[in-house]
Design a protein around this motif. Structure first.
Motif: not given
Length: 194
Positions: A19-26, A28-34, A39-44
């Motif tokens: 999630g942390n590595m793909i954060g720039d590529f996700v 808005g609402r695309q977060l819910a796809l994971y 998702q915690e990695g994207i938020r981080l």
């Protein structure tokens, strides 16, 4: 921060790292796809970016780049911070950085879910050219700067421009890293503990 820092600040947790590595590529609402752990990695990733964007030392580093690179100062600052992290003996040796880079490529290369196609495409280049390890070296920085200049739509300067800033202000940029990264590391430890 750039890819090396985001991976490193995932503390070897595969889903968090993904999630942390793909954060720039996700967006808005695309977060819910994971799944939740990714998702915690994207938020981080987003929390790291917010902390970075608001730290006085990164403001100072961006100000060093800004006269020559204008709005792209933040992009080059992120990459430079990865260079100093790659060379920071408190975090990496040459051998441990090489091993960590391979761990990241293996982890991200075999995710439990489909990743954004633009990230997957870039990951092929990242792993084949070993970006994470090559941030350690000036020629790796030069290649990275060239890649940014080549891909960015609105850059109207050569890669030699940010490279010259990097060379000329190396010690000042190192001081910015030395002020910034320990604070970021502590922030992420507290964030992930919560």
């Amino acid at each position: 921060m750039n890819f090396l820092a985001h991976a490193y600040l995932s503390f070897h947790q595969p889903d968090l790292m993904t999630g942390n590595m793909i954060g720039d590529f996700v967006k808005g609402r695309q977060l819910a796809l994971y799944p939740q752990p990714i998702q915690e990695g994207i938020r981080l990733h987003r929390a790291i970016d917010t902390f970075t964007d608001n730290h006085p030392a990164t403001f100072a580093a961006r100000a060093i780049f800004r006269p020559q690179t204008r709005l792209y100062g933040a992009v080059f600052t992120d990459i430079v911070m990865d260079h100093f992290l790659a060379n920071d003996p408190r975090h990496f040796t040459d051998t441990s950085l090489q091993a960590f880079a391979q761990e990241v490529y293996a982890t991200i290369g075999t995710p439990p879910v489909a990743l954004p196609s633009s990230f997957t495409h870039m990951l092929g280049y990242m792993s084949s050219q070993n970006w994470l390890y090559n941030y350690r070296f000036r020629n790796g920085m030069e290649q990275t700067f060239r890649g940014i200049v080549r891909r960015a739509k609105y850059i109207n300067f050569e890669a030699s421009v940010p490279l010259s800033v990097f060379d000329t202000h190396y010690n000042a940029l190192q001081q910015c890293y030395d002020e910034f990264f320990p604070a970021l590391y502590t922030f992420v430890q507290k964030y992930t503990a919560a």
